[in-house]
Write a protein that holds these residues in place. Structure first.
Motif, short mmCIF file in Angstrom:
data_model
loop_
_atom_site.label_atom_id
_atom_site.label_comp_id
_atom_site.label_asym_id
_atom_site.label_seq_id
_atom_site.Cartn_x
_atom_site.Cartn_y
_atom_site.Cartn_z
N ASN A 117 1.05 -0.93 0.07
CA ASN A 117 -0.27 0.07 -0.05
C ASN A 117 0.77 1.03 -0.42
O ASN A 117 1.99 1.15 0.90
CB ASN A 117 -0.90 -0.38 1.15
N VAL A 118 0.82 2.34 -0.89
CA VAL A 118 1.53 3.39 -1.08
C VAL A 118 0.42 4.62 -1.46
O VAL A 118 -0.44 4.65 -1.52
CB VAL A 118 1.96 3.52 -2.26
N TYR A 119 0.61 5.36 0.17
CA TYR A 119 -0.06 6.84 0.54
C TYR A 119 0.84 7.99 0.51
O TYR A 119 2.38 7.83 0.27
CB TYR A 119 0.17 6.74 2.26
N GLU A 140 -3.46 0.18 -3.63
CA GLU A 140 -3.76 -0.82 -3.01
C GLU A 140 -3.65 -2.24 -3.25
O GLU A 140 -3.54 -2.31 -3.84
CB GLU A 140 -5.01 0.01 -2.81
N ASP A 141 -3.17 -2.98 -1.47
CA ASP A 141 -2.82 -4.07 -1.58
C ASP A 141 -1.89 -4.82 -2.43
O ASP A 141 -3.09 -5.67 -3.48
CB ASP A 141 -4.55 -5.14 -1.12
N GLU A 200 3.51 0.79 2.94
CA GLU A 200 3.18 -0.14 3.97
C GLU A 200 3.54 -1.77 2.93
O GLU A 200 3.17 -1.38 1.87
CB GLU A 200 2.44 -0.31 4.01
N GLY A 201 3.98 -2.97 3.66
CA GLY A 201 3.97 -3.84 2.86
C GLY A 201 5.65 -4.29 2.97
O GLY A 201 6.35 -3.14 3.78
N TYR A 247 12.77 -2.58 2.40
CA TYR A 247 12.03 -1.25 3.11
C TYR A 247 12.80 -1.49 4.50
O TYR A 247 12.20 -0.68 5.59
CB TYR A 247 10.84 -0.64 3.33
N GLY A 248 13.72 -2.75 4.16
CA GLY A 248 13.93 -2.83 6.29
C GLY A 248 15.01 -2.17 6.40
O GLY A 248 15.55 -1.35 5.70
N PRO A 249 15.02 -2.32 7.72
CA PRO A 249 16.31 -1.22 8.37
C PRO A 249 18.03 -1.52 7.78
O PRO A 249 18.21 -2.44 7.80
CB PRO A 249 16.19 -1.80 9.92
#
Length: 144
Positions: free
Chosen positions: A11-13, A21-22, A63-64, A74-76
């Protein structure tokens, strides 16, 4: 070097607006994948998430999970510049990095890949690139 991209529950905002979405999908190595849809449906936003360009937009978030050969992009501790070296992006229209000058944008590939060039050669390359001439080979030959 072919890469496998696995996207799970993406999900991208932009702020509170959900632009993507999803999305769950896999892009196999050495495959061709096309994203087709009307203007404004999230194609470019989705593509920007694959190389972490989306996060440079204020208020944007993801998110995701996006895995590149099993590594969460997108990991730390994952360096976005390293991701962008592996996942390229081609834009329909010029899309300069907003924090860089036009010259810095033109020379970004050379600078990011640590190509050592005299300042005068960089100046000449940028000038010719902006005028539409492809003189990279000529400038490179002069350096050798």
């Amino acid at each position: 070097m072919s890469k496998r991209i696995e996207i799970t529950d993406l999900n991208v905002y932009y702020g509170s607006f959900r632009a993507v979405e999803d999305v769950t999908m896999t892009i196999a190595p050495k495959s061709v994948t096309a994203f087709i849809g009307p203007s404004g449906c999230g194609k470019s936003t989705f593509l920007r998430t694959l190389n972490r360009m989306h996060e440079v937009i204020p208020g944007a978030r993801v998110e995701g999970e996006v895995l590149l050969d099993g590594e969460n992009l997108y990991g730390p501790g994952v360096d976005p510049v390293r991701v962008r070296r592996q996942v390229g992006m081609v834009f329909q229209r010029p899309n300069p990095f907003p924090t860089m000058s036009i010259k810095e944008n033109v020379l970004a590939g050379i600078n990011l890949n640590n190509r050592r060039m005299p300042s005068s050669a960089k100046d000449e390359l940028a000038e010719h690139a902006l005028r539409g001439a492809n003189l990279w080979e000529e400038v490179k030959n002069r350096m050798n």
